[in-house]
Design an enzyme around this catalytic site. Structure first.
Site, PDB file in Angstrom:
ATOM      1  N   ASP A  82      56.354 128.911 114.572  1.00  0.00           N
ATOM      2  CA  ASP A  82      57.711 128.386 114.478  1.00  0.00           C
ATOM      3  C   ASP A  82      58.605 129.392 113.737  1.00  0.00           C
ATOM      4  OD1 ASP A  82      59.244 125.675 115.009  1.00  0.00           O
ATOM      5  OD2 ASP A  82      59.847 126.330 113.016  1.00  0.00           O
ATOM      6  N   TYR A  84      68.600 127.328 109.937  1.00  0.00           N
ATOM      7  CA  TYR A  84      69.055 127.569 111.312  1.00  0.00           C
ATOM      8  C   TYR A  84      70.468 128.134 111.316  1.00  0.00           C
ATOM      9  CZ  TYR A  84      64.997 125.182 113.213  1.00  0.00           C
ATOM     10  OH  TYR A  84      63.715 124.858 113.571  1.00  0.00           O
ATOM     11  N   HIS A 134      52.825 122.866 119.745  1.00  0.00           N
ATOM     12  CA  HIS A 134      53.580 123.623 118.758  1.00  0.00           C
ATOM     13  C   HIS A 134      52.954 123.611 117.366  1.00  0.00           C
ATOM     14  CE1 HIS A 134      57.250 125.586 117.441  1.00  0.00           C
ATOM     15  NE2 HIS A 134      57.402 124.707 116.476  1.00  0.00           N
TER      16      HIS A 134
END
Length: 659
Positions: free
Chosen positions: A256, A403, A460
């Site tokens: 990730d 982010y 994931h």
């Protein structure tokens, strides 16, 4: 002829001349336009090619930037301090009150599962379990089973787990492994895999010492006080943390956002990172990666193996799914504090927001189930552990800000994905990962991308979902990294007795990375086995034609080439395993290359003893020179032998007999 007629003829002749002149002029004008256009297109293409293939310079970055609150302390405490994770009674009581007095949720539409997001019927079950059955004090003890520490790096108190193996034999080396998590994960993801990494494995001469930090702003690590702490800046913080702990060189495993940070660390600090293992091997911001992907949508075989094509194409379907599942990224990259307020105030909202990702990103088909199939791979206790990291520390907003700090003009202008790194890299690709990219794309950046492990399951959150698969792959990767850095060729290890062998499947060899390879893996293939050298007069022709043979038949005819470097003929393969690896990578070799051996004399490799005994030469069994060739049929039996002067492409009619 009358004057009138003569004048008429002259006018007609003049008109014809004018027409020809005009036509000629138009033709030359058109030709000039075409010529100039060709030049302009050529110049533009050249500059476009240069722009796409010329890597940018390393960005300038402050390695000691201060991210803490002001005023700065004159003498900050830079010691490493023990840390205990605590779920206080005040926090627990407040959480239970919020869970008890939650508002009723609108019922879901009929038979929608998780396709509209987290199913309201199932969230009630999750929240009731959290309030009534989740044992907070027991889980607190669970978190504290490993040693935790905090130290101040660049003004921030950075938390990390530090787990060392116990009772290690003297001949087993302890090597440092940095584990990097992402969002919406945390250090909790590593609790199932850590026990598998700190125990020695049969056949491995090393074991891991684990350092697993909470990223700044996540969980137990302090958040920055001002904007600008993106993935690149966090890479610097983590690098400084490793120095503080005392590790100047180490390996990295990441997924990730951790993958992005680990990739940046490999780029900025290649002398420090010994090897990079990633379970999300992608290049998000490399223009050629996008061009390759687009071209592959027309001709998939150009960039991806047929058996893996469905992981990448049809592109329209993959892009539609990616757009559907990446809405959180757009929100968090633009307005993280808005959604952060809602998730900070509501434990129900926090649980739904995080757990929806653990459903869909584990397997896209899970969204069709009413419970998101969450309990197929995870327990509610383990899932809530991860949520507690965010809730107990009130860090959801500060975590999501990463982010916004990483997907902006300032950060993207660094073009870090386009800067090559020589750090050896290894990827493991789970079937249901968010994005799949073939190795040819990854090698645009990772110049020593050594291997991809393909897994026909999993998603994931690999360390939590498949800890055994991940641990095994990490050991294999680091073993390969160690061979990559080793200046001597590994000694060959062969299973089986060559005198009693009946097929090549009875042998085990080492590949160029030092890993044991049982030739049983080639059962059912037609093989061409050849001894190679990198400095021979026959090298160019043979390597080029071996590559061509591989490209023509490896995918369509169950055909493999096994190349064994040898230095016995004119000293024309003098290099180490690392030198040979560099040579074959520069030539774009796709066939299988093994560690350097001897094919004649006392130390003849047992496989080659078997080959020579089974297929004798014209003037004796011994190998005469570089690039001697043996064909092995699908039963593992050597059936034909050819001398160095037989070019590989001339073998096509002989190989055809055994398809």
């Amino acid at each position: 002829m009358s004057n009138k007629q003569s004048k008429k003829n002259e006018n007609k002749k003049k008109q014809q001349q004018d027409y020809k002149q005009k036509h000629k002029s138009s033709f030359f004008s058109f030709g000039k336009i075409v010529f100039l256009s060709a030049i302009l297109i050529g110049v533009a293409s050249y500059y476009l090619y240069k722009a796409l293939t010329t890597p940018p310079d390393l960005p300038k970055i402050d390695l000691n930037a201060y991210w803490g609150p002001y005023p700065m302390k004159i003498n900050p405490d830079l010691s490493i301090r023990p840390y205990k994770i605590e779920f206080s009674d005040v926090m627990i009581n407040d959480l239970k009150e919020r869970l008890l007095h939650r508002r009723p949720f609108p019922p879901p539409l009929e038979d929608v599962g998780f396709t509209y997001g987290f199913n309201a019927n199932f969230i009630n079950r999750v929240l009731d379990y959290w309030k009534n059955k989740y044992n907070f004090k027991e889980r607190e003890q669970f978190f504290n089973q490993y040693d935790h520490f905090v130290t101040n790096i660049q003004g921030l108190d950075v938390h990390y787990m530090h787990v060392k193996p116990n009772n290690i034999l003297p001949d087993v080396e302890v090597v440092p492994l940095l584990l990097l998590h992402g969002w919406p994960g945390s250090i909790r993801e590593f609790y199932e895999i850590i026990p598998k990494l700190i125990r020695p494995r049969v056949g491995q001469k090393f074991v891991f010492e684990i350092i697993a930090p909470s990223l700044p702003g996540y969980g137990f690590s302090q958040a920055p006080a001002r904007p600008g702490l993106g993935a690149m800046e966090i890479a610097v913080v983590i690098s400084n943390l490793m120095k503080r702990i005392g590790h100047e060189k180490y390996y990295i495993q990441a997924g990730d956002f951790g993958h992005y940070i680990g990739s940046i660390m490999s780029t900025l600090f290649p002398e420090t990172v010994l090897g990079f293992h990633t379970n999300l091997p992608i290049l998000l911001f490399h223009p050629l990666a996008h061009i390759y992907t687009w071209l592959g949508s027309f001709w998939p075989k150009l960039i991806v193996e047929p058996e893996l094509e469905s992981r990448m194409y049809p592109l329209s379907e993959k892009m539609s799914w990616l757009i559907e599942e990446s809405g959180y990224l757009h929100l968090q990259a633009s307005k993280p504090d808005t959604i952060g307020i809602a998730l900070t105030d509501s434990p129900a909202g926090l649980a739904a927001y995080i757990l929806e990702k653990f459903s869909t990103l584990t397997n896209p088909s899970y969204k069709n189930a009413g419970d998101g199939n969450l309990l197929a791979k995870y327990s509610l206790t383990n899932l809530l552990d991860n949520i507690m990291v965010y809730w107990s520390t009130n860090s959801m907003t500060t975590a999501m800000r990463l982010y916004a700090e990483s997907f902006n003009k300032r950060t993207l202008s660094t073009r870090l994905d386009e800067i090559p790194t020589e750090v050896p890299t290894w990827g493991i690709k789970f079937k249901y990962e968010l994005v799949f990219q073939p190795d040819c794309i990854l090698k645009l950046k990772f110049k020593n991308y050594l291997h991809s492990t393909m897994v026909e399951d999993g998603g994931h959150f690999a360390a939590m979902e498949n800890p055994e698969i991940m641990a095994t792959d990490i050991f294999e990767a680091v073993n390969t990294f160690r061979q990559f850095h080793n200046v001597t060729s590994p000694q060959e290890i062969v299973d089986g007795n060559d005198k009693k062998a009946e097929t090549i499947y009875d042998f085990t060899v080492k590949d160029i990375y030092g890993r044991d390879v049982k030739l049983e893996k080639y059962r059912g293939y037609v093989l061409l086995i050849v001894n190679v050298a990198s400095q021979c007069g026959l090298t160019d022709t043979n390597y080029d034609q071996l590559n061509e043979l591989h490209e023509k038949y490896a995918k369509n005819r169950d055909f493999k080439i096994l190349a064994f470097p040898c230095n016995q003929f004119g000293g024309q393969e003098p290099g180490s395993a690392k030198d040979i690896l560099k040579f074959i990578q520069e030539r774009g070799v796709q066939f299988d290359v093994f560690a350097k051996i001897e094919v004649n004399g006392e130390n003849t490799h047992p496989l080659w003893k078997f080959l020579k005994q089974t297929q004798s030469g014209t003037f004796g069994d011994f190998i005469k020179w570089n690039f001697s060739k043996f064909i092995v049929d699908k039963n593992g039996v050597p059936v034909e032998r050819f001398g160095p002067n037989m070019n590989p492409l001339d073998l096509e009619p002989y190989l055809a007999k055994y398809w």
